[in-house]
Design an enzyme around this catalytic site. Structure first.
Site, PDB file in Angstrom:
ATOM      1  CD  GLU A 195     -33.201  36.285  18.257  1.00  0.00           C
ATOM      2  OE1 GLU A 195     -34.289  36.331  18.844  1.00  0.00           O
ATOM      3  OE2 GLU A 195     -32.550  35.221  18.129  1.00  0.00           O
TER       4      GLU A 195
ATOM      5  CE  LYS B  46     -37.867  34.520  18.402  1.00  0.00           C
ATOM      6  NZ  LYS B  46     -36.698  34.391  19.315  1.00  0.00           N
TER       7      LYS B  46
ATOM      8  CB  CYS C  89     -34.257  33.145  16.576  1.00  0.00           C
ATOM      9  SG  CYS C  89     -33.186  32.046  17.543  1.00  0.00           S
TER      10      CYS C  89
END
Length: 279
Positions: A44, A119, A160
């Site tokens: 990330e 995300k 994440c």
């Protein structure tokens, strides 16, 4: 799905600008490819990590102008590898919304982007050590899950904090993902407590390989990330990992037939039942 695959996770400590980010990660990717990796994954924030809003706003640009994204696409074509830009922090293009996108991009050996994923889950937290983090203030969340085809099977894309949402990973597996990417910049306290446990749990639940390249160490913006990039097999076994936070390469060979074996032994993906919510 066919055969085995040599992969490499690149662990970084990405600087605060895209040009510096490219200079940091490029030698690691070259080293990974020279060692035989056909699929290389970065963490990330592979282009830049900067949480100070004024500096971040000055550093980001559109995806098609970002120095790191452009450089990494050229590098994938030069090296002839599949490359996952775990995520790049770029302008979201949202009308009336100045927040960035935290965007994962899969690049094929011609340098073309074959899949994108923004995300879904943003991380807002007050940690016991006094750290306060509000990703939602800076990042506009996506609204769609994504799987992508590779020569070795389908790849599910996450980033994440998504690791804490099992239903997302289950949907990726049910959509055919035999590998799930979890590029991350995990905070040090939560990483120490939960990182490996969450990765192994998602692999066991989905019967998929979990590929988790991570940021590690103390960054220019003051954040400290956990590192410990990890490859987990579809039975939940750790195949390869870093035991530190420093920039490095984690190599693994994936036996893609292991996915079918794990799912045949525990066919939980086929056993969903509708049920009433608790009263």
């Amino acid at each position: 799905m066919s055969g085995g695959i040599d992969i490499a996770l690149v662990q970084t400590r990405t600087p605060a600008t895209a040009a510096a980010g490219l200079a940091h990660v490029e030698p690691l990717i070259r080293e990974a490819a020279s060692g035989g990796a056909r699929f290389v994954l970065t963490p990330e924030g592979a282009n830049l990590l900067e949480q100070r809003r004024d500096r971040r706003d000055a550093a980001i640009t559109d995806e098609d102008r970002d120095a790191a994204v452009l450089g990494l696409r050229r590098l994938a074509a030069e090296l002839g590898v599949w490359l996952l830009i775990g995520s790049a922090i770029v302008r979201s293009g949202g009308v009336g919304d100045a927040r960035a996108a935290n965007r994962s991009m899969l690049v094929d050996p011609s340098g073309a982007i074959t899949a994108r994923y923004d995300k879904l889950h943003v991380f807002d937290v007050d940690l016991p050590n006094g750290e306060r983090y509000r990703e939602s203030a800076a990042v506009r969340p996506g609204d769609a899950a994504a799987v992508a085809d590779t020569p070795w099977g389908r790849l599910g894309l996450t980033i994440c904090y998504d690791i804490r949402f099992p239903h997302l990973h289950r949907e990726l597996a049910k959509a055919g993902a035999s590998m799930i990417a979890v590029p991350a910049a995990f905070t040090a306290p939560t990483g120490e407590a939960h990182w490996e446990t969450l990765l192994r749990a998602r692999a066991i639940e989905t019967g998929a390989y979990v590929l988790a390249p991570a940021q590690g160490g103390l960054h220019e913006d003051g954040r400290r990330t956990w590192g410990r990039s990890t490859v987990v097999g579809p039975w939940g076994e750790v195949i390869a990992r870093a035991d530190h936070d420093d920039p490095c390469i984690v190599r693994a060979k994936l036996d893609m037939e292991a996915v079918a074996r794990a799912r045949a032994a525990i066919p939980a993906l086929t056993h969903d039942r509708d049920f009433l919510p608790p009263a």
